[in-house]
Design a protein around this motif. Structure first.
Motif, PDB file in Angstrom:
ATOM      1  N   ILE A  20      68.304  12.601  37.781  1.00  0.00           N
ATOM      2  CA  ILE A  20      68.799  12.801  38.983  1.00  0.00           C
ATOM      3  C   ILE A  20      70.033  13.654  38.585  1.00  0.00           C
ATOM      4  O   ILE A  20      71.149  13.084  38.120  1.00  0.00           O
ATOM      5  N   ARG A  21      70.213  14.641  39.228  1.00  0.00           N
ATOM      6  CA  ARG A  21      71.346  15.521  39.251  1.00  0.00           C
ATOM      7  C   ARG A  21      72.078  15.676  40.756  1.00  0.00           C
ATOM      8  O   ARG A  21      71.403  16.309  41.480  1.00  0.00           O
ATOM      9  N   VAL A  22      73.266  15.305  40.750  1.00  0.00           N
ATOM     10  CA  VAL A  22      73.907  15.303  41.982  1.00  0.00           C
ATOM     11  C   VAL A  22      75.278  16.198  41.973  1.00  0.00           C
ATOM     12  O   VAL A  22      76.246  15.691  41.017  1.00  0.00           O
ATOM     13  N   ALA A  23      75.404  17.059  42.534  1.00  0.00           N
ATOM     14  CA  ALA A  23      76.606  18.101  42.563  1.00  0.00           C
ATOM     15  C   ALA A  23      77.094  18.227  41.086  1.00  0.00           C
ATOM     16  O   ALA A  23      78.383  18.328  40.582  1.00  0.00           O
ATOM     17  N   GLY A  24      76.219  18.579  40.387  1.00  0.00           N
ATOM     18  CA  GLY A  24      76.441  19.045  38.802  1.00  0.00           C
ATOM     19  C   GLY A  24      76.727  17.928  37.828  1.00  0.00           C
ATOM     20  O   GLY A  24      76.829  18.181  36.705  1.00  0.00           O
ATOM     21  N   HIS A  25      76.453  16.580  38.300  1.00  0.00           N
ATOM     22  CA  HIS A  25      76.435  15.396  37.696  1.00  0.00           C
ATOM     23  C   HIS A  25      75.120  14.742  37.124  1.00  0.00           C
ATOM     24  O   HIS A  25      74.396  14.703  38.214  1.00  0.00           O
ATOM     25  N   GLU A  26      74.900  14.367  36.103  1.00  0.00           N
ATOM     26  CA  GLU A  26      73.656  13.896  35.737  1.00  0.00           C
ATOM     27  C   GLU A  26      73.889  12.246  35.836  1.00  0.00           C
ATOM     28  O   GLU A  26      74.467  11.450  35.260  1.00  0.00           O
ATOM     29  N   ILE A  27      73.429  11.847  37.089  1.00  0.00           N
ATOM     30  CA  ILE A  27      73.561  10.475  37.442  1.00  0.00           C
ATOM     31  C   ILE A  27      73.033   9.494  36.483  1.00  0.00           C
ATOM     32  O   ILE A  27      73.717   8.269  36.109  1.00  0.00           O
ATOM     33  N   THR A  28      71.810   9.416  36.019  1.00  0.00           N
ATOM     34  CA  THR A  28      71.118   8.696  35.228  1.00  0.00           C
ATOM     35  C   THR A  28      71.808   8.534  34.105  1.00  0.00           C
ATOM     36  O   THR A  28      71.596   7.122  33.278  1.00  0.00           O
ATOM     37  N   ALA A  29      72.378   9.319  33.480  1.00  0.00           N
ATOM     38  CA  ALA A  29      73.488   9.332  32.108  1.00  0.00           C
ATOM     39  C   ALA A  29      74.622   8.973  32.241  1.00  0.00           C
ATOM     40  O   ALA A  29      75.342   8.639  31.094  1.00  0.00           O
ATOM     41  N   MET A  30      75.300   8.420  33.242  1.00  0.00           N
ATOM     42  CA  MET A  30      76.912   8.025  33.442  1.00  0.00           C
ATOM     43  C   MET A  30      77.004   6.503  33.362  1.00  0.00           C
ATOM     44  O   MET A  30      76.018   5.862  33.713  1.00  0.00           O
ATOM     45  N   ASP A  31      78.131   6.310  32.817  1.00  0.00           N
ATOM     46  CA  ASP A  31      78.341   5.104  32.669  1.00  0.00           C
ATOM     47  C   ASP A  31      79.247   4.572  34.150  1.00  0.00           C
ATOM     48  O   ASP A  31      79.587   5.348  34.948  1.00  0.00           O
ATOM     49  N   GLU A  32      79.314   3.279  33.978  1.00  0.00           N
ATOM     50  CA  GLU A  32      79.825   2.718  35.421  1.00  0.00           C
ATOM     51  C   GLU A  32      81.262   3.464  35.646  1.00  0.00           C
ATOM     52  O   GLU A  32      81.659   3.584  36.939  1.00  0.00           O
ATOM     53  N   ALA A  33      82.136   3.829  34.914  1.00  0.00           N
ATOM     54  CA  ALA A  33      83.479   4.121  35.243  1.00  0.00           C
ATOM     55  C   ALA A  33      83.328   5.642  35.552  1.00  0.00           C
ATOM     56  O   ALA A  33      83.954   5.801  36.487  1.00  0.00           O
ATOM     57  N   ALA A  34      82.538   6.310  35.123  1.00  0.00           N
ATOM     58  CA  ALA A  34      82.259   8.020  35.426  1.00  0.00           C
ATOM     59  C   ALA A  34      81.584   7.752  36.660  1.00  0.00           C
ATOM     60  O   ALA A  34      81.911   8.456  37.797  1.00  0.00           O
ATOM     61  N   LEU A  35      80.705   6.809  37.051  1.00  0.00           N
ATOM     62  CA  LEU A  35      80.163   6.755  38.304  1.00  0.00           C
ATOM     63  C   LEU A  35      81.072   6.433  39.485  1.00  0.00           C
ATOM     64  O   LEU A  35      81.195   7.106  40.558  1.00  0.00           O
ATOM     65  N   ARG A  36      82.063   5.584  38.965  1.00  0.00           N
ATOM     66  CA  ARG A  36      83.196   5.398  40.446  1.00  0.00           C
ATOM     67  C   ARG A  36      83.719   6.630  40.634  1.00  0.00           C
ATOM     68  O   ARG A  36      84.588   6.649  41.706  1.00  0.00           O
TER      69      ARG A  36
END
Length: 346
Positions: A76-92
């Protein structure tokens, strides 16, 4: 001098998405291999019955599913970010700024103990680091933008003090507060009466065009998806069974399930006639059949349909379907025209 024409990069890119809910006695296969891309300024409408995996797909794009029991596979890539690879802090940091969601029921999504203005201002302060005075000014501008009357007074109102339509407009303002690139709308008009539905749909379409956002709009209402979407993805049992431009899908459905959904919609031309229905029930996502999931309900099904899951068949450069007989040009599923659908929309 040679000019180079660069293809637009999709702001949303989903590849082979699978979502499973692992429980003590069973595993629910909610999403089963969904892939799509979406450019800025475009709207993808995901259409299907309740339980088809629409909302789960949407929530997976923001990783809002319960982490303990959820298993997500794919990219899952949204606006240049790899959503599935992100930790919770980065997701926030990404939620709200890059991608935001309008939920189905704002009375549940909005915090009942804080005013509308406080909830919007808090989001702006958290992500943009401005003062509360500046955030409140921005909140007032947002309420004006979503056409809430007496916006200054509504800033001080609590969710329960607003009507359903006003709460939904406030939810839209909250979602747009940090100028996201991608907006996810999870059946935002379901709980509203018909007149308010039309107002919200027109407002969303206007804001989407003015702000140039990419929008993924989930609904089970054919009339709604026709009004808002540039492309339609028809979902059944966790899979896209048909994808294509809105006008093409509505005017000439390429899958028996799509044709069934369109035929079961009330049209003025069908006044006095018995409404068609899709027989049977959606499959149990804990034990999906081996072949086509729609085969037990399909009037065109044969033994070969139940033997193996149909692969994606490209009909044109912009259209895809999953049906053996349609791929072999053995059935014609032409449906009502787009103008008919819009005439008797939401």
């Amino acid at each position: 001098m040679t000019e180079m024409v660069l293809a637009k990069q999709p702001v949303v890119s989903v590849e082979d998405l699978h979502v499973r809910f692992v429980m003590r006695d069973a595993t629910v296969a909610a999403v089963n291999g969904v892939s799509f891309e979406l450019e800025a300024g475009k709207v993808l409408g995901i259409l299907g019955e309740s339980g088809s995996g629409k909302s789960v797909t949407l929530r997976a794009l923001m990783r809002l599913l319960p982490p303990v029991r959820t298993r997500i596979e794919g990219r899952i890539r949204v606006a240049g970010h790899e959503i599935t690879a992100m930790d919770e802090a980065a997701l926030r940091e990404v939620r709200g700024t890059k991608v935001a969601m309008i939920f189905q029921e704002p009375m549940i999504a909005l915090d009942p103990v804080f005013t509308i203005g406080m909830q919007i201002a808090e989001t702006i302060v958290r992500h943009e680091g401005v003062s509360y005075a500046a955030a409140n000014r921005r909140a007032l501008q947002l309420l004006d933008m979503v056409q809430i009357p007496s916006a200054a007074r509504r800033l001080k109102a609590y969710p329960h003090e607003l009507s359903g339509g006003m709460r939904q407009r406030a939810m839209i303002a909250l979602a747009l507060s940090c100028r996201p690139s991608v907006l996810l709308a999870d059946e935002p008009t379901t709980a509203l009466d018909v007149t308010v539905q039309i107002q919200i749909i027109l407002l969303l379409r206007q804001l989407q065009q003015e702000l140039g956002m990419a929008v993924v709009f989930v609904t089970h209402d054919v009339g709604v998806v026709v009004e808002v979407a540039d492309r339609i993805a028809v979902m059944y049992a966790g899979r896209f069974v048909e994808v294509g431009p809105t006008e093409a899908v509505i005017d000439s459905p390429a899958h028996p399930y799509t044709a069934g959904l369109l035929a079961s919609t009330v049209l003025g031309s069908a006044s006095g006639r018995r409404l068609e229905t899709i027989s049977g029930m959606p499959p149990d996502l804990r034990a999906l059949p081996e072949g086509c999931s729609f085969a037990p309900r399909c009037r065109f099904s044969e033994d070969r349909c139940r033997a193996a899951m149909p692969a994606e068949t490209t009909l044109t450069t912009e259209r895809m379907t999953r049906c053996l007989r349609v791929a072999a040009r053995e059935i014609d599923l032409a449906g009502p025209s787009l103008s008919q659908r819009k005439a008797f929309g939401p």
